[in-house]
Design an enzyme around this catalytic site. Structure first.
Site, PDB file in Angstrom:
ATOM      1  N   GLU A   1      54.292  43.313  73.324  1.00  0.00           N
ATOM      2  CA  GLU A   1      55.700  43.655  73.124  1.00  0.00           C
ATOM      3  C   GLU A   1      55.897  45.032  73.748  1.00  0.00           C
ATOM      4  O   GLU A   1      55.157  45.969  73.421  1.00  0.00           O
ATOM      5  CB  GLU A   1      55.997  43.696  71.622  1.00  0.00           C
ATOM      6  CG  GLU A   1      57.464  43.922  71.353  1.00  0.00           C
ATOM      7  CD  GLU A   1      57.804  43.997  69.864  1.00  0.00           C
ATOM      8  OE1 GLU A   1      56.942  43.683  69.022  1.00  0.00           O
ATOM      9  OE2 GLU A   1      58.944  44.384  69.580  1.00  0.00           O
TER      10      GLU A   1
ATOM     11  N   ARG B   1      40.945  41.427  64.805  1.00  0.00           N
ATOM     12  CA  ARG B   1      41.391  42.608  65.548  1.00  0.00           C
ATOM     13  C   ARG B   1      40.233  43.565  65.744  1.00  0.00           C
ATOM     14  O   ARG B   1      39.296  43.591  64.962  1.00  0.00           O
ATOM     15  CB  ARG B   1      42.447  43.379  64.744  1.00  0.00           C
ATOM     16  CG  ARG B   1      43.650  42.628  64.375  1.00  0.00           C
ATOM     17  CD  ARG B   1      44.510  43.487  63.440  1.00  0.00           C
ATOM     18  NE  ARG B   1      45.184  44.550  64.163  1.00  0.00           N
ATOM     19  CZ  ARG B   1      46.322  44.373  64.820  1.00  0.00           C
ATOM     20  NH1 ARG B   1      46.895  43.201  64.854  1.00  0.00           N
ATOM     21  NH2 ARG B   1      46.889  45.382  65.442  1.00  0.00           N
TER      22      ARG B   1
ATOM     23  N   LYS C   1      50.522  50.328  66.922  1.00  0.00           N
ATOM     24  CA  LYS C   1      51.569  50.996  67.695  1.00  0.00           C
ATOM     25  C   LYS C   1      52.494  51.798  66.795  1.00  0.00           C
ATOM     26  O   LYS C   1      52.972  52.863  67.184  1.00  0.00           O
ATOM     27  CB  LYS C   1      52.378  49.950  68.472  1.00  0.00           C
ATOM     28  CG  LYS C   1      51.841  49.748  69.874  1.00  0.00           C
ATOM     29  CD  LYS C   1      52.751  48.875  70.693  1.00  0.00           C
ATOM     30  CE  LYS C   1      52.529  47.438  70.342  1.00  0.00           C
ATOM     31  NZ  LYS C   1      53.188  46.504  71.252  1.00  0.00           N
TER      32      LYS C   1
END
Ligand code: ATP
Ligand code: MG
Length: 561
Positions: A37, A262, A272
């Site tokens: 994104e 992750r 982020k």
């Protein structure tokens, strides 16, 4: 990938699965995508995903798309798109197609109409709070919306008018009609479209309704004929929703989602949202601050793409959560630079040393090897003069027995030169040592009979006359606890390490490296691996230490764990 990637890929469940599928003839080729994104810079966690997504098609045949998941116009910006592309290329990968979820807005809109017309989606006029309250819990089913049985024709009409801009934000949403009693909450009639009168970086004001991430994501994969949609574990619970949508829409291909854990690194944060906060609140000097775990940051710090690819390969891909020591990343960098970085001499905290039996005004050019093991690196000429600089901490006036560097009356070898003896210590009025007077043993030069004479210590040095003054920036862990983002931590910014940056304004570098460019690596002997910072100019060189020569944290980390 390039032959300098030395880590042997441990096999993993995704690779094994793909190999079996290919053997069974299920696919001709595999197609993956990396779907960021564009609302921030890429970090080390993304590197794990990038390496996985690009290396599988490289190994098995196929290709990878770069897809920007740009469904949220509020947070997305073109500068992030540009930075993401730069970072992926820097890591050494090239995508086949550059795609944007926003390119599919019309198709996604048509898909939404398809659901409505088939009684599989409805317009809800309740607000977000009411919808949330009706969602139920893990133990209680949800409560159906009063609008759940709205006539499809009416829903279609409202949806078309939403698109035409007739309603304000929040007036209506479109929900998939799945199962309010489903044990998986993601299936309890999720919202798939919202009204948002906000310009989009790519589609401008063309749209005022935007699909949810969950609605756009799987369908974008299907539109691009992605065979394997690789994502992190938090999307495991969303998979039944993605599968439901794919089954009920006229999509042209069937992607399969596979989840993996992750990457977490200790002493930093990989999210982020948190990294954005560090930047916006000024705790760091931008996204590319060399202390940041962003790709832009560690690139500036001096990490190589090879070391990051090797690291990502080495840590492997599993379904279990773990936290990898930051030192593992640094070890990969050391291993890479040890074979690639030419050696130079530099003094970070200079102390003047006068060779009393060396003629004043003369320069002797010493031939020094650029790499101790690899003759291909060649040699260079290093200036030796009467006045030198050595490292302040290579001298100790009241030295303990085990101190093998320079002390009054003691001997030490000057790297690439000869053995010296410290005859006199000069101090200022305050009693600080300002200069050492030493004499050298001419017989101890290389090639002469005394060359092999043993002294316990060897220290580095630079010529005071020809060395270049430089700024050197030393970096340490950004946080001072292993899990700053963990449950036991206070607000993570309270755990920032106040000593994560040390700036040395008065360092001296061997002449010649002031012309080096960012991306050129050096080992400053005994000090670590260094790169010029983008701030560096030949007049005012600025070097970053990418990593020390040894892992000074390993012991400490064990204690803190
Ligand atoms: P963040 O949690 O930092 O906000 P994100 O998942 O929201 O990251 P995206 O831009 O949506 O960021 O991520 C792009 C891809 O990178 C996704 O497929 C995501 O699963 C993957 N990814 C993000 N963080 C990690 C991580 N720590 N380890 C592995 N993959 C990750
Ligand atoms: Mg995300």
């Amino acid at each position: 990938m390039s032959s300098s990637d030395t880590a042997t890929a441990p096999t993993n469940f995704i690779r094994n699965r793909i190999r079996k599928e290919l053997e069974a003839g299920q696919y001709d080729q595999i197609v993956t995508r990396f779907p960021p994104e564009p609302n921030g810079y890429l970090h080390m966690g993304h590197a794990k995903s990038i390496v996985l997504n690009f290396s599988l098609p490289e190994e098995f045949g196929g290709y990878t798309n770069l897809r920007f998941d740009d469904t949220n116009p509020a947070k997305e910006e073109q500068r992030y798109v540009d930075a993401i592309k730069e970072d992926v290329r820097w890591l050494g990968y090239e995508w086949k197609k550059e795609c944007y979820a926003s390119d599919y807005f019309k198709t996604l809109y048509d898909y939404a109409l398809h659901l409505i017309d088939n009684g599989l989606a409805y317009i809800d006029s309740q607000d977000a709070d009411a919808i949330r309250e009706q969602r139920g819990t893990l133990t209680e089913p949800g409560i159906p919306s009063p609008d759940r049985d709205r006539d499809p024709a009416e829903s279609r009409d409202l949806f078309e008018r939403m698109r035409a801009g007739e309603f304000e934000d929040g007036t209506y949403v479109l929900r998939a009609k799945i199962d309010m009693a489903a044990p998986n909450i993601n299936l309890r009639d999720p919202v798939i479209y919202r009204i948002r009168h906000q310009a989009h970086p790519r589609t401008g004001t063309k749209w005022c309704i935007y699909p949810s991430y969950d609605f756009a994501h799987g369908q974008s994969d299907a539109i691009e004929q992605i065979t394997h949609s690789l994502c992190t574990l938090e999307f495991e619970d969303h998979r039944p929703l993605y599968d439901w949508l794919i089954e009920h829409l006229p999509v042209s291909s069937r992607p399969y989602q596979i989840e993996f854990s992750r990457l977490n690194l200790d002493f930093t944060v990989l999210s982020k949202r948190r990294l954005t906060r560090l930047v916006e609140e000024g705790h760091v000097d931008g996204w590319d601050d060399p202390r940041m775990p962003t790709l832009a940051g560690i690139r500036r710090r001096g990490f190589t793409p090879e070391s990051i690819r090797n690291f990502c390969t080495e840590i492997g891909v599993t379904k279990s959560e773990s936290i990898i020591p930051f030192g593992e990343l640094e070890r990969n960098l050391r291993d890479d630079l040890n074979v690639r970085a030419p050696r130079r001499m530099a003094v970070l905290r200079p102390l003047k040393l006068v060779l009393t039996n060396f003629p004043a005004g003369e320069t002797e050019w010493i031939e020094a090897a650029n790499h101790p093991q690899d003759p291909d690196f060649g040699t260079r000429k290093v200036a030796l003069t009467r006045e030198l600089y050595i490292e302040q901490d290579d001298f100790m006036e009241e030295a303990p027995k085990k101190f093998f560097r320079l002390k009054p009356g003691g001997e030490v070898r000057l790297r690439n030169a000869f053995i010296i003896q410290c005859d006199e210590v000069i101090k200022d009025d305050a009693g600080n040592v300002v200069e050492l007077h030493c004499s050298f043993d001419p017989e101890s030069r290389s090639g002469l009979p005394g060359a092999d004479r043993k002294v316990k210590g060897t220290i580095h040095w630079v010529s005071a006359e020809s060395a270049v003054k430089a700024e050197v920036r030393l970096y340490d862990r950004l946080f001072n606890i292993p899990h700053p983002g963990g449950d036991k931590a206070r607000d993570f910014v309270e755990h920032l390490n106040p000593e994560s940056l040390e700036v040395l304004e008065d360092a001296r570098l061997e002449a010649g490296i002031e012309d080096a460019k960012p991306g050129e690596h050096f080992q400053f002997e005994r000090l670590g691996y260094f790169v010029p910072d983008p701030d560096s100019t030949p007049e005012r060189p600025v070097f970053n230490r990418a990593v020390t020569l040894r892992d000074t944290w390993a012991k400490l980390e064990k204690q803190l764990r």
